[in-house]
Write an enzyme that holds these catalytic residues in place. Sequence first.
Site, PDB file in Angstrom:
ATOM      1  N   CYS A 246     -29.813  39.735  -5.312  1.00 14.15           N
ATOM      2  CA  CYS A 246     -30.475  40.778  -6.217  1.00 14.15           C
ATOM      3  C   CYS A 246     -31.437  41.707  -5.677  1.00 14.15           C
ATOM      4  CB  CYS A 246     -31.091  40.031  -7.644  1.00 14.15           C
ATOM      5  SG  CYS A 246     -29.767  39.034  -8.317  1.00 14.15           S
TER       6      CYS A 246
ATOM      7  N   ARG B 280     -38.813  38.882   6.773  1.00 15.56           N
ATOM      8  CA  ARG B 280     -37.460  38.137   7.324  1.00 15.56           C
ATOM      9  C   ARG B 280     -37.311  36.770   6.342  1.00 15.56           C
ATOM     10  NH1 ARG B 280     -37.876  39.196  12.537  1.00 15.56           N
ATOM     11  NH2 ARG B 280     -38.552  36.976  13.330  1.00 15.56           N
ATOM     12  N   SER B 281     -37.530  36.969   5.154  1.00 20.72           N
ATOM     13  CA  SER B 281     -37.115  35.812   4.332  1.00 20.72           C
ATOM     14  C   SER B 281     -35.899  35.453   4.030  1.00 20.72           C
ATOM     15  CB  SER B 281     -38.038  35.663   3.083  1.00 20.72           C
ATOM     16  OG  SER B 281     -37.352  36.830   2.298  1.00 20.72           O
TER      17      SER B 281
ATOM     18  N   ASP C 215     -41.541  39.655  11.504  1.00 25.04           N
ATOM     19  CA  ASP C 215     -42.260  38.696  10.808  1.00 25.04           C
ATOM     20  C   ASP C 215     -43.026  38.143  11.801  1.00 25.04           C
ATOM     21  OD1 ASP C 215     -40.725  36.844  12.319  1.00 25.04           O
ATOM     22  OD2 ASP C 215     -40.198  35.733  10.346  1.00 25.04           O
TER      23      ASP C 215
END
Length: 236
Positions: A78, A113-114, A136
């Site tokens: 999402c 960069r999750s 990151d």
Amino acid sequence: IMIYSPCFGNAPSFYGGNMDDYLRDTVPVEKDVEGLCYTYRHNLYHNIRYIDTQVSHYKGGINTPTGTKGEKKCLLPCTPLAIIKILEYLKVYDENLPVGNRMHGKNVVVINRSEIVGRPLAALLANDGADVYSIDLNGVYLMRRGKMLEVAETQEELCKKSRIIVTGVPTKDYRLPTEWVQPGTVVINVSHFKNVDEDALMQVPGVKYVPLVGKVTVAMLERNLLRLIQNFHLKE
């Protein structure tokens, strides 16, 4: 089905990885409104855009996407999808180019960069033709259509040559240096914290600043729900 993570934290799983990862991947594609189960993630990273398509590839060069289309579009996470829709609204995507190539020639910096936001967002943009610099604590990589390459340029150099910067650093202590932002840049703050000095940023000529994406994310969740119904739960 939505999973309000973290549920188990970093508790290890007999089935591999940790329990939260295992729980996420047990959600079936017919019910995964978040678009985060294994199948949807696999398709996102392999640029497979339809759940009923087995083949998605490129012929004739990376700038001419072709492949078999299906009827049931894949769901996408999402928040990354919300950012894509914001960029489309701001006319960053070039509608004169074919779908799958409308970010061709554009440089993007994503500071995060999750697995929930930064990595899938970078992949989505790269699959649409952009050169995405993913930043990151573990380093800086160029993400380009299925490739992840180390780069030697500094974060400052990358920001200065990009016209889209997305910040998603989950701490109140981080600030994107305003002097790294060039005139005309789109800056999107995804973090719950303000990763920019808003007053200073708005002094940069032509900058387009989006301070929050939460409401668009909720809209994309509703969009995913409707897509699930359309794909799997309407009677023939």
